[in-house]
Design a protein around this motif. Structure first.
Motif, PDB file in Angstrom:
ATOM      1  N   ILE A 154       2.142   3.527 -15.570  1.00 11.04           N
ATOM      2  CA  ILE A 154       2.468   3.148 -17.281  1.00 11.04           C
ATOM      3  C   ILE A 154       4.238   3.029 -16.916  1.00 11.04           C
ATOM      4  O   ILE A 154       4.500   1.846 -17.519  1.00 11.04           O
ATOM      5  N   ILE A 155       4.899   3.650 -16.434  1.00 12.25           N
ATOM      6  CA  ILE A 155       6.413   3.417 -16.273  1.00 12.25           C
ATOM      7  C   ILE A 155       6.846   2.402 -15.685  1.00 12.25           C
ATOM      8  O   ILE A 155       7.639   1.560 -15.811  1.00 12.25           O
ATOM      9  N   ASN A 156       6.013   2.012 -14.421  1.00  5.32           N
ATOM     10  CA  ASN A 156       6.112   0.784 -13.766  1.00  5.32           C
ATOM     11  C   ASN A 156       6.068  -0.426 -14.418  1.00  5.32           C
ATOM     12  O   ASN A 156       6.781  -1.282 -14.365  1.00  5.32           O
ATOM     13  N   SER A 157       4.931  -0.210 -15.297  1.00  6.06           N
ATOM     14  CA  SER A 157       4.409  -1.459 -16.179  1.00  6.06           C
ATOM     15  C   SER A 157       5.489  -1.902 -17.062  1.00  6.06           C
ATOM     16  O   SER A 157       5.758  -3.158 -17.437  1.00  6.06           O
ATOM     17  N   ILE A 158       6.029  -0.748 -17.871  1.00 10.25           N
ATOM     18  CA  ILE A 158       7.140  -0.994 -18.699  1.00 10.25           C
ATOM     19  C   ILE A 158       8.456  -1.630 -18.056  1.00 10.25           C
ATOM     20  O   ILE A 158       9.001  -2.499 -18.492  1.00 10.25           O
ATOM     21  N   LEU A 159       8.920  -0.814 -16.999  1.00 14.34           N
ATOM     22  CA  LEU A 159      10.089  -1.323 -16.319  1.00 14.34           C
ATOM     23  C   LEU A 159       9.797  -2.870 -15.602  1.00 14.34           C
ATOM     24  O   LEU A 159      10.695  -3.615 -16.012  1.00 14.34           O
TER      25      LEU A 159
ATOM     26  N   ILE B  27      18.715  -7.471 -18.960  1.00 14.18           N
ATOM     27  CA  ILE B  27      18.590  -6.103 -18.688  1.00 14.18           C
ATOM     28  C   ILE B  27      18.087  -6.059 -17.308  1.00 14.18           C
ATOM     29  O   ILE B  27      18.745  -4.971 -16.594  1.00 14.18           O
ATOM     30  N   ARG B  28      17.605  -7.131 -16.725  1.00  6.90           N
ATOM     31  CA  ARG B  28      17.369  -6.813 -15.153  1.00  6.90           C
ATOM     32  C   ARG B  28      18.566  -7.027 -14.439  1.00  6.90           C
ATOM     33  O   ARG B  28      18.679  -6.120 -13.326  1.00  6.90           O
ATOM     34  N   LYS B  29      19.727  -7.600 -14.918  1.00  5.76           N
ATOM     35  CA  LYS B  29      20.996  -7.506 -14.265  1.00  5.76           C
ATOM     36  C   LYS B  29      21.681  -6.492 -14.262  1.00  5.76           C
ATOM     37  O   LYS B  29      22.297  -5.728 -13.233  1.00  5.76           O
ATOM     38  N   ALA B  30      21.466  -5.537 -15.462  1.00  6.44           N
ATOM     39  CA  ALA B  30      22.042  -4.288 -15.716  1.00  6.44           C
ATOM     40  C   ALA B  30      21.205  -3.204 -14.784  1.00  6.44           C
ATOM     41  O   ALA B  30      22.046  -2.492 -14.088  1.00  6.44           O
ATOM     42  N   ILE B  31      20.157  -3.436 -14.506  1.00  3.92           N
ATOM     43  CA  ILE B  31      19.154  -2.409 -13.722  1.00  3.92           C
ATOM     44  C   ILE B  31      19.853  -2.752 -12.233  1.00  3.92           C
ATOM     45  O   ILE B  31      20.057  -1.710 -11.598  1.00  3.92           O
ATOM     46  N   TYR B  32      19.674  -3.789 -11.700  1.00  7.62           N
ATOM     47  CA  TYR B  32      19.996  -4.099 -10.380  1.00  7.62           C
ATOM     48  C   TYR B  32      21.376  -4.009  -9.904  1.00  7.62           C
ATOM     49  O   TYR B  32      21.680  -4.104  -8.697  1.00  7.62           O
TER      50      TYR B  32
ATOM     51  N   SER C 225      24.161  -2.056 -11.413  1.00  3.69           N
ATOM     52  CA  SER C 225      24.725  -1.038 -11.554  1.00  3.69           C
ATOM     53  C   SER C 225      23.830   0.351 -11.741  1.00  3.69           C
ATOM     54  O   SER C 225      24.255   1.510 -11.358  1.00  3.69           O
ATOM     55  N   LYS C 226      22.651   0.194 -12.151  1.00  5.93           N
ATOM     56  CA  LYS C 226      21.936   1.371 -12.584  1.00  5.93           C
ATOM     57  C   LYS C 226      21.045   1.908 -11.604  1.00  5.93           C
ATOM     58  O   LYS C 226      20.734   3.328 -11.506  1.00  5.93           O
ATOM     59  N   MET C 227      20.633   1.039 -10.711  1.00  7.30           N
ATOM     60  CA  MET C 227      19.585   1.376  -9.889  1.00  7.30           C
ATOM     61  C   MET C 227      19.717   2.621  -9.119  1.00  7.30           C
ATOM     62  O   MET C 227      18.949   3.457  -8.785  1.00  7.30           O
ATOM     63  N   LYS C 228      20.914   2.490  -8.227  1.00 10.17           N
ATOM     64  CA  LYS C 228      21.308   3.521  -7.172  1.00 10.17           C
ATOM     65  C   LYS C 228      21.330   5.152  -7.856  1.00 10.17           C
ATOM     66  O   LYS C 228      20.962   6.065  -7.339  1.00 10.17           O
ATOM     67  N   TYR C 229      21.801   4.813  -9.171  1.00  7.23           N
ATOM     68  CA  TYR C 229      22.018   6.066 -10.095  1.00  7.23           C
ATOM     69  C   TYR C 229      20.590   6.729 -10.775  1.00  7.23           C
ATOM     70  O   TYR C 229      20.479   7.887 -10.415  1.00  7.23           O
ATOM     71  N   ASN C 230      19.878   5.519 -10.935  1.00  8.74           N
ATOM     72  CA  ASN C 230      18.543   6.293 -11.191  1.00  8.74           C
ATOM     73  C   ASN C 230      17.837   6.550 -10.286  1.00  8.74           C
ATOM     74  O   ASN C 230      16.987   7.780 -10.325  1.00  8.74           O
ATOM     75  N   MET C 231      17.903   6.488  -8.702  1.00  3.14           N
ATOM     76  CA  MET C 231      17.092   7.107  -7.849  1.00  3.14           C
ATOM     77  C   MET C 231      17.400   8.416  -7.548  1.00  3.14           C
ATOM     78  O   MET C 231      16.598   8.992  -6.806  1.00  3.14           O
ATOM     79  N   ILE C 232      18.670   8.910  -7.969  1.00  2.62           N
ATOM     80  CA  ILE C 232      19.051  10.209  -7.852  1.00  2.62           C
ATOM     81  C   ILE C 232      19.014  11.251  -8.897  1.00  2.62           C
ATOM     82  O   ILE C 232      19.273  12.303  -8.737  1.00  2.62           O
ATOM     83  N   GLU C 233      18.863  10.656 -10.102  1.00  5.48           N
ATOM     84  CA  GLU C 233      18.861  11.387 -11.340  1.00  5.48           C
ATOM     85  C   GLU C 233      18.197  12.547 -11.289  1.00  5.48           C
ATOM     86  O   GLU C 233      18.312  13.830 -11.889  1.00  5.48           O
ATOM     87  N   SER C 234      16.747  12.550 -11.139  1.00  4.95           N
ATOM     88  CA  SER C 234      15.918  13.447 -11.076  1.00  4.95           C
ATOM     89  C   SER C 234      15.972  14.619  -9.929  1.00  4.95           C
ATOM     90  O   SER C 234      15.965  15.800 -10.110  1.00  4.95           O
ATOM     91  N   LEU C 235      16.687  14.232  -8.673  1.00  5.93           N
ATOM     92  CA  LEU C 235      17.090  15.195  -7.884  1.00  5.93           C
ATOM     93  C   LEU C 235      18.214  15.914  -8.044  1.00  5.93           C
ATOM     94  O   LEU C 235      18.699  17.118  -7.766  1.00  5.93           O
ATOM     95  N   LYS C 236      19.153  15.153  -8.925  1.00  4.17           N
ATOM     96  CA  LYS C 236      20.465  16.094  -9.378  1.00  4.17           C
ATOM     97  C   LYS C 236      20.248  17.110 -10.184  1.00  4.17           C
ATOM     98  O   LYS C 236      20.801  18.028 -10.160  1.00  4.17           O
TER      99      LYS C 236
END
Length: 461
Positions: free
Chosen positions: A421-426, A435-440, A442-453
């Motif tokens: 579901i999350i993948n479909s929304i994204l 939105i695509r520009k913002a994600i790829y 600046s936000k992508m690398k931080y989002n990858m570690i958010e749950s781990l932090k």
């Protein structure tokens, strides 16, 4: 031209692999094919020298040799391995020298590459002209594109023979001159911590291996069990009959000592040490028979959580394929490989230190119940079994299917509904350029570690 096919299936003519050979024979009827059932007839071949010489003479008079076999436990069937041993033991390598060789093998692509590497290296040791391999899924012959490729492969092989083509050597000759090991360092004996330790060995007539095993077993305050495979009544190797597929019942049940050995000694141990001497780029055919017969457990891991070490006499550092087979076997089994000790050292002290380190680490890691995470070797291998047992191999391997459900092996991605579901929304959101520009950007690398932090910063974890 005359082609000798060395059939490595214990089922002889009733072999999946041989159907591909038969197809080539049908398409290239102008050539003579001499098919020899090696694995099925190994007892005759070994015990009747006249039969062995007849086979060698067929090879001598041939234009080429095809090594055709199913993959058995990361390599070839133990009877095929025994035939390889006989070639070198009886010094008939000259019959193979200069012959053009190719490999046809069938499997479900579970470690077919290690089996191919093994036979390729044997071809190079025999100074054959190795032209390549064709590795197939068991039922690939049903596919038209595979049949076309198989014909091309065969034609290239015949062309190489006809044109006396140059071929590459992929493996160097093994150079091995070990020291005569004599233990020289005495360490304090270790408490077994009530862990059940089993050492399984063969080739104890090998002086270095015998001394290394004795050094290891004498490192404990209590006696530990040493099992010499040469003293175990094992009637034969795996028959490939698949009787075990329904409920792990083997065709040899009640006929020899192997199943009791495996169930009562191996499965119940906390720590296992495999000890053997390298013979022609593998351990002995006796060891191969041990691993093949373990297939009565089919594709279900039976060494979960155990600590395992290897004591080996031989040039393991020059045979990376054998090391990978050992590592892969234990990762698939979900055991913890603690390490290898070999006699590839220039001093007795180095061997002593490695043996003691192996001893200490086996006990320590068993006490804390440690198992290192699987690498690609274990993860990818298990996914192949998962998919095959879920699909075409569920029957006849019903025992695996039940075990995989109990072990939660069926962890297919499509069950992760939240992720879907999350993948479909994204994915929909990325259709909008800003939105695509913002994600790829600046936000992508931080989002990858958010749950781990969050876990790292949580004082309760």
């Amino acid at each position: 031209m005359k082609i000798v096919v060395l059939n490595g299936s214990p089922k002889g003519d009733i072999s999946v692999t041989m159907q591909y050979v038969n197809y080539i024979q049908k398409k290239f009827a102008e050539h003579e094919f001499e098919i020899i059932n090696i694995s099925q007839r190994i007892n005759q071949i070994e015990n009747d020298n006249e039969i062995f010489e007849e086979i060698i003479n067929e090879i001598r008079s041939s234009d080429g040799v095809i090594w055709a076999f199913p993959v058995y436990v990361f390599a070839v069937h133990s009877s095929y391995q025994r035939f390889i041993e006989l070639i070198f033991e009886r010094k008939v390598q000259d019959a193979f020298k200069g012959k053009y060789a190719s490999i046809i093998t069938t499997s479900i692509h579970f470690y077919d590459h290690t089996a191919l590497n093994h036979i390729n290296s044997i071809c190079d040791d025999l100074d054959m002209n190795y032209t390549g391999y064709f590795s197939l899924h068991m039922y690939d012959l049903q596919k038209e594109d595979i049949r076309k490729n198989l014909q091309i492969f065969a034609q290239n092989y015949f062309d190489a023979i006809r044109n006396n083509s140059f071929t590459f050597k992929n493996y160097d000759k093994v150079k091995y001159t070990p020291i005569e090991y004599t233990p020289s360092i005495t360490y304090d004996k270790l408490d077994t911590s009530n862990k059940k330790i089993v050492v399984i060995a063969d080739s104890l007539e090998n002086a270095n291996l015998n001394k290394m095993v004795n050094k290891f077993t004498s490192s404990f305050l209590k006696d530990i069990e040493l099992i010499n495979l040469q003293d175990v009544d094992i009637k034969g190797s795996c028959l490939g009959c698949m009787k075990c597929g329904y409920n792990y019942e083997c065709a040899y049940t009640g006929k020899d000592e192997y199943i009791d050995l495996y169930n009562n000694k191996i499965k119940t141990a906390d720590i296992i040490v495999f000890a053997g001497a390298i013979k022609y780029r593998y351990l002995s055919s006796e060891w191969k028979r041990f691993f093949d017969r373990g297939f009565f457990n089919t594709h279900t891991p039976t060494l979960l959580g155990k600590q395992v070490g290897f004591i080996i006499s031989g040039p393991l550092k020059q045979i990376s394929n054998l090391r990978q087979i050992s590592e892969s076997y234990l990762e698939w089994q979900q055991a913890n490989l603690v390490g290898f000790v070999t006699d590839e050292h220039s001093s007795n002290e180095d061997i002593d230190k490695e043996l003691y380190a192996l001893t200490c680490n086996l006990i320590k890691l068993s006490n804390i119940n440690y198992r290192k995470p699987s690498t690609f070797l274990g993860v990818a291998g298990m996914k192949i079994f998962r998919d095959e047992i879920w699909g075409e191999l569920r029957f006849p391997f019903l025992a695996d299917h039940k075990a995989y459900k109990a072990l939660n092996v069926y962890d297919f991605p499509q069950k992760k509904y939240k992720t879907r579901i999350i993948n479909s929304i994204l994915i929909l959101m990325t259709k909008i350029p800003t939105i695509r520009k913002a994600i790829y950007s600046s936000k992508m690398k931080y989002n990858m570690i958010e749950s781990l932090k969050k876990i790292v910063e949580d004082p309760t974890t």
